[in-house]
Design an enzyme around this catalytic site. Structure first.
Site, short mmCIF file in Angstrom:
data_model
loop_
_atom_site.label_atom_id
_atom_site.label_comp_id
_atom_site.label_asym_id
_atom_site.label_seq_id
_atom_site.Cartn_x
_atom_site.Cartn_y
_atom_site.Cartn_z
CB CYS A 1 -3.94 3.42 -4.39
SG CYS A 1 -3.98 4.77 -3.06
CB CYS B 1 -1.04 0.20 1.43
SG CYS B 1 -1.83 1.56 1.00
#
Lengths: 441, 108
Positions: free
Chosen positions: A385, A203
């Site tokens: 994302c 991430c």
């Protein structure tokens, strides 16, 4: 220690419901349920019980008849890691990211509750931490990343939440402690430092989200004028996709967030609240802070890094990442080995969205190999994302291996801050994660 | 096609979290519906449409703040379209829930 799961004497709420008509209806409509099961006596070992490992396990159960499937991982708690940034910024309670792995391990899977310590791919075996040697016919590696805190001198993960030290990465508890520190900091303001290492990250948007949200919390509290927010990147940019990087830098300029590039966090003095950064030329600078968000350098876990499964040369060798073909996710040298998720030595894509898109491909390719067919699908490196820019607004960024923006729906504007992207992050992506975990999407 | 399948699964997973509240509500609704099944046709469509409109309007105003956002965060037309779609969905669900209840009203 091993047992066939689930072992709980009582049916959990989810298990009860999965047996309900609704689940049966969904399951019968699932694409994987529409094909006939392949009969096999193969022994498949899956190492890792995160999203990737469990998604593949659930899919293989639905696709194979007679296979022996073993899952190796000592973790009993299942964490919804994409929710950590919401916990760490005071949006979600920590309970929303904590579940039990036993609720998700499919019936019929043999769960060995130990960590894998060694891989012996030449002899098709995994050795656990207690020395148990587990042979396999096929292997799926889903071990995630190792957070290498030791590369930051003076860092103590146990001190997160104290003296302005924060990090969203290690655990739900750390995320919760991060919010406690952020909440205290925003009330008085001060000098805030946020860091980014030079290694591949899971991430990679999380450090940016933390920066946006910290700035937003300061603005909400009326302490922005007493504060300075600076992002220190060990790289020459803040995000690997250029269009996104440029957009974020433009937004940060407008928001008054300063950026220092090629500054790697080398050491931290937690008691003195001072961070030391170093440039590639070796020039160091000490930066005092009232609040710091630390992102650890990441690499493959030792068991993979030290094995013959790791890349031996190229950009992924230093981190010891799994040597898979980026299109098929099959190991380049050991054809009975596949990788899923963060462990893969592939460009970009260490997110849950990558697993959502690649788990069906890995499961299908494994079945293809068992059936004697060549893996035929190609994974394009899809990842996503939802980049929070403030409480209530986010950008839904989706891209592939090449860094091309690839919105799932044509009307989505990836670089447009929007309520829809926020709502997805806040309310819709955890249900999507759960459906992925159960092998349905 | 995949997006539709994904959306169905998201709705299903959300329902899993809400079922302790949804199940009793559904049972009560079914009971009221069965009791008043002969009178359902007496509810004017305009009444049901008014319910859809009222609940939808409240949903448009309330949904952003209930999800820690605000109307000021509506970035572009896709946000408004999605918000309106959700509001209409809530309105239709409310009208469906209230339909048998409205049928219980004495005739004028």
């Amino acid at each position: 220690m091993e047992h066939s799961s689930p072992s709980s004497p009582e049916l959990s709420r989810r298990q009860w419901l999965l047996g309900s008509a609704g689940a049966a209806l969904l399951a019968s409509a699932a694409p994987s349920a529409q094909a006939a099961k392949l009969k096999t006596q193969a022994h498949i070992v899956i190492v890792g019980s995160g999203l990737g490992g469990l998604a593949v396990a659930n899919r293989l159960i639905a696709m194979l008849d007679g296979a022996k499937i073993t899952l190796i991982d000592s973790k009993r708690e299942h964490n919804y890691q994409p929710g950590y940034t919401l916990v760490a910024t005071g949006v979600w309670p920590v309970s929303k990211v904590r579940d039990r792995n036993a609720d998700f391990v499919p019936s019929g899977v043999n769960w060995v509750q130990e960590m894998a310590a060694e891989f012996d791919p030449a002899n098709n075996a995994v050795v656990t931490a207690t020395g148990q040697r587990i042979p396999y016919d096929y292997l799926v590696v889903a071990m995630g990343t190792h957070q290498d805190w030791s590369l930051i001198e003076g860092m103590d993960v146990g001190a997160i939440g104290q003296k302005g030290l924060t990090s969203v990465y290690p655990s739900p508890q750390a995320a919760q402690a991060t919010w406690t520190s952020m909440d205290a900091f925003r009330k008085k303001g001060g000098n805030a430092v946020l860091t980014l290492p030079a290694t591949p990250l899971k991430c990679a948007g999380a450090p940016l989200k933390m920066t946006f949200m910290l700035r937003d919390r300061l603005a909400q509290s009326g302490t922005l004028d007493k504060s300075k927010v600076t992002f220190y990147s060990a790289l020459g940019n803040v995000f690997g996709v250029k269009t996104v990087n440029d957009n974020v830098l433009s937004r940060w300029r407008d928001l008054g967030i300063a950026v220092e590039t090629t500054q790697k966090l080398q050491a931290i003095d937690i008691g003195a609240q001072s961070a030391r950064f170093v440039t590639p030329e070796g020039v160091t600078s000490d930066v005092p802070y009232d609040f710091i968000h630390v992102v650890p350098p990441m690499r493959a876990p030792d068991a993979i890094k030290n094995s013959d499964l790791a890349w031996k040369e190229g950009p992924f060798a230093a981190g010891g990442w799994l040597e898979v073909d980026k299109a098929s996710l099959q190991h380049r040298r050991y054809k009975n080995v596949f990788g899923i998720g963060d462990i893969n030595g592939t460009p970009r894509g260490k997110t849950a969205a990558t697993v959502k898109k690649s788990a069906p491909i890995v499961a299908q390719h494994l079945v293809d190999v068992i059936a004697g067919r060549e893996p035929g699908q190609k994974f394009d490196g899809y990842t996503s994302c939802p980049l929070i820019v403030k409480e209530g607004s986010a950008m839904l960024i989706e891209f592939d291996y090449e860094g091309r923006l690839t919105p799932s729906l044509p009307m989505i504007e990836p670089l447009q801050a929007s309520y829809l992207a926020w709502l997805m992050k806040y309310r819709l992506l955890k249900p999507a994660y759960m459906a992925t975990l159960k092998g349905r999407v | 096609m995949y997006e539709i399948w994904l959306a169905m699964n998201i709705v299903y997973e959300i329902a899993l979290d809400l079922w302790p509240a949804l199940l009793p509500l559904l049972l009560v609704w079914l009971a009221v519906l069965l009791i008043n099944r002969q009178r359902l046709g007496k509810v004017a469509p305009s009444t049901l449409l008014a319910v859809v409109a009222m609940v939808g309007l409240v949903a448009v105003l309330a949904l952003p703040s209930l999800t820690k956002s605000s109307l000021a965060d509506m970035g572009y037309w896709v946000d408004w379209a999605f918000l309106l779609a959700m509001a209409v969905g809530f309105g239709v669900a409310a009208a469906a829930l209230l339909w048998p209840v409205l049928a219980m009203r004495p005739s004028r």
